[in-house]
Design an enzyme around this catalytic site. Sequence first.
Site, PDB file in Angstrom:
ATOM      1  N   SER A 137      35.689 -45.547  38.570  1.00 50.29           N
ATOM      2  CA  SER A 137      36.272 -46.567  39.492  1.00 50.29           C
ATOM      3  C   SER A 137      35.552 -48.073  39.333  1.00 50.29           C
ATOM      4  CB  SER A 137      36.219 -46.224  40.907  1.00 50.29           C
ATOM      5  OG  SER A 137      36.383 -46.933  41.680  1.00 50.29           O
ATOM      6  N   TYR A 174      32.025 -43.063  47.970  1.00 53.84           N
ATOM      7  CA  TYR A 174      33.023 -42.829  46.950  1.00 53.84           C
ATOM      8  C   TYR A 174      32.541 -43.415  45.628  1.00 53.84           C
ATOM      9  CZ  TYR A 174      37.265 -43.613  44.197  1.00 53.84           C
ATOM     10  OH  TYR A 174      37.921 -43.803  42.977  1.00 53.84           O
TER      11      TYR A 174
HETATM   12  N1  LIG Z   1      44.472 -45.064  42.334  1.00 54.51           N
HETATM   13  C1  LIG Z   1      43.676 -45.863  41.864  1.00 54.51           C
HETATM   14  O1  LIG Z   1      43.634 -47.186  42.303  1.00 54.51           O
HETATM   15  C2  LIG Z   1      42.283 -45.492  41.520  1.00 54.51           C
HETATM   16  C3  LIG Z   1      41.217 -46.460  41.156  1.00 54.51           C
HETATM   17  C4  LIG Z   1      40.024 -46.269  40.676  1.00 54.51           C
HETATM   18  C5  LIG Z   1      39.998 -44.796  40.222  1.00 54.51           C
HETATM   19  N2  LIG Z   1      40.899 -43.623  40.557  1.00 54.51           N
HETATM   20  C6  LIG Z   1      40.677 -42.216  40.343  1.00 54.51           C
HETATM   21  O2  LIG Z   1      41.398 -41.948  39.620  1.00 54.51           O
HETATM   22  C7  LIG Z   1      41.590 -40.519  39.807  1.00 54.51           C
HETATM   23  C8  LIG Z   1      43.306 -40.242  40.243  1.00 54.51           C
HETATM   24  O3  LIG Z   1      43.529 -41.044  41.521  1.00 54.51           O
HETATM   25  P1  LIG Z   1      44.946 -41.111  42.240  1.00 54.51           P
HETATM   26  O4  LIG Z   1      45.147 -42.571  42.689  1.00 54.51           O
HETATM   27  O5  LIG Z   1      45.878 -40.533  41.477  1.00 54.51           O
HETATM   28  O6  LIG Z   1      44.612 -39.980  43.500  1.00 54.51           O
HETATM   29  P2  LIG Z   1      45.320 -38.860  43.959  1.00 54.51           P
HETATM   30  O7  LIG Z   1      44.823 -38.482  45.129  1.00 54.51           O
HETATM   31  O8  LIG Z   1      46.852 -39.093  43.861  1.00 54.51           O
HETATM   32  O9  LIG Z   1      45.064 -37.694  42.786  1.00 54.51           O
HETATM   33  C9  LIG Z   1      44.148 -37.066  42.727  1.00 54.51           C
HETATM   34  C10 LIG Z   1      44.529 -35.517  43.070  1.00 54.51           C
HETATM   35  O10 LIG Z   1      43.393 -34.629  42.721  1.00 54.51           O
HETATM   36  C11 LIG Z   1      43.468 -33.678  43.458  1.00 54.51           C
HETATM   37  N3  LIG Z   1      42.442 -32.925  44.002  1.00 54.51           N
HETATM   38  C12 LIG Z   1      41.700 -33.257  44.925  1.00 54.51           C
HETATM   39  N4  LIG Z   1      40.665 -32.561  45.236  1.00 54.51           N
HETATM   40  C13 LIG Z   1      40.677 -31.518  44.448  1.00 54.51           C
HETATM   41  C14 LIG Z   1      40.132 -30.527  44.064  1.00 54.51           C
HETATM   42  N5  LIG Z   1      38.845 -30.070  44.749  1.00 54.51           N
HETATM   43  N6  LIG Z   1      40.457 -29.570  43.160  1.00 54.51           N
HETATM   44  C15 LIG Z   1      41.642 -29.796  42.600  1.00 54.51           C
HETATM   45  N7  LIG Z   1      42.247 -30.832  42.752  1.00 54.51           N
HETATM   46  C16 LIG Z   1      41.989 -31.703  43.767  1.00 54.51           C
HETATM   47  C17 LIG Z   1      44.362 -34.054  44.833  1.00 54.51           C
HETATM   48  O11 LIG Z   1      45.211 -32.912  45.292  1.00 54.51           O
HETATM   49  C18 LIG Z   1      45.488 -34.999  43.999  1.00 54.51           C
HETATM   50  O12 LIG Z   1      46.577 -34.447  43.730  1.00 54.51           O
HETATM   51  C19 LIG Z   1      40.722 -40.001  40.867  1.00 54.51           C
HETATM   52  O13 LIG Z   1      39.458 -39.799  40.319  1.00 54.51           O
HETATM   53  C20 LIG Z   1      40.412 -41.635  41.550  1.00 54.51           C
HETATM   54  O14 LIG Z   1      39.142 -41.688  41.902  1.00 54.51           O
HETATM   55  C21 LIG Z   1      41.958 -44.193  41.164  1.00 54.51           C
END
Ligand SMILES: NC(=O)c1ccc[n+]([C@@H]2O[C@H](COP(=O)([O-])OP(=O)(O)OC[C@H]3O[C@@H](n4cnc5c(N)ncnc54)[C@H](O)[C@@H]3O)[C@@H](O)[C@H]2O)c1
Length: 317
Positions: free
Chosen positions: A128, A153
């Site tokens: 991130s 985080y």
């Molecule tokens: N969306 C953003 O702007 C952004 C920015 C930087 C990094 N990220 C990273 O990208 C990745 C995806 O983010 P996103 O926005 O799609 O989030 P999201 O919450 O939509 O997707 C994450 C998924 O992981 C699943 N999850 C959570 N804990 C879990 C567990 N213990 N076991 C199995 N599944 C689990 C959730 O149910 C969810 O469906 C994450 O690692 C997030 O930290 C996202």
Amino acid sequence: MKNIFLTGGAGFIGSHFANKLLENNFHVITIDNFDPFYKRSLKEKNISLLCKYKNFKLIEGDIRDKYLLSDIFKKHEFDLIVHLAAKAGVRPSIEDPTGYFEVNVQGTINILEEMRKNKVSKMLIASSSSVYGNNKKIPFSESDNVDNPISPYAASKKACELLCSTYNTLYGLDITAFRFFTVYGPAQRPEMAIAKFANLILNDKPITLFDGKGSTSRDYTYIDDIVDGLYKSIDKLDGFKIYNIGESQGIKLIDLVGIIEKNLNKKAEIIFGDKQPGDVDITFADVSKAKLELGYSPKIKIEDGIKRYVDWLILNK
Ligand SMILES: NC(=O)c1ccc[n+]([C@@H]2O[C@H](COP(=O)([O-])OP(=O)(O)OC[C@H]3O[C@@H](n4cnc5c(N)ncnc54)[C@H](O)[C@@H]3O)[C@@H](O)[C@H]2O)c1
């Protein structure tokens, strides 16, 4: 390369990337625990769009469950792991640092251990932009110091990068970590600014800008560009690498609201609130490394991306 184990496939980025992989005939098995951070129905909708592919399988389960992971890795031969599952979001991590570390850090160790034991050597993982904390040098470059994250985080994501580097050194795993910069688009997480503001404005409710006067700024990245960056890296995995994936454009919060208002054709009622702990002042990606080494080429400017998001929102409300 055909068989992919994707964590977090019911989520925002995971479901978009799964779709790209499935369209290109990869076999995708995803694990997702439907974490209650936001509505299960939104994640079920994401999954329902993937279920039309024969080469897709969902396992409802938790990456904290070592026995389940061990069983999955014994039953399948994976060519690539795409590890996107995490507890996302800066502010809630301050309320629940333990929960964030159990999923993000211990969960990542569990995956890395199964890779080591089962001789699966390739992984893409979500890091991130938050690892840059309140760094002053703009734009943020992969070689900048990231020793000062300002939320649990961000610290958990930095810890994951370190673990991946360690597993590369110890066991030669090829791992690419992506520092995503605020991702948005259809099916975006509902608590994120663009989704939250658009929904509130649409329903004639006030929005609160938690930064005093709307002057903080973010590099907002459209989901298709994220998917493009991930996809381009698949056949370039070599050693441990880190890439920024952003649009390389800084948008002030107040200007973001203006673009949303324009696309919704509605004025927002704005309340200015105090800055929240954990929120950084600015994010701005230097994407030259990803351009040079991956052929990454971000295409969607914020005006176009918000229009696409709003069009999707109106259709899906
Ligand atoms: N969306 C953003 O702007 C952004 C920015 C930087 C990094 N990220 C990273 O990208 C990745 C995806 O983010 P996103 O926005 O799609 O989030 P999201 O919450 O939509 O997707 C994450 C998924 O992981 C699943 N999850 C959570 N804990 C879990 C567990 N213990 N076991 C199995 N599944 C689990 C959730 O149910 C969810 O469906 C994450 O690692 C997030 O930290 C996202």
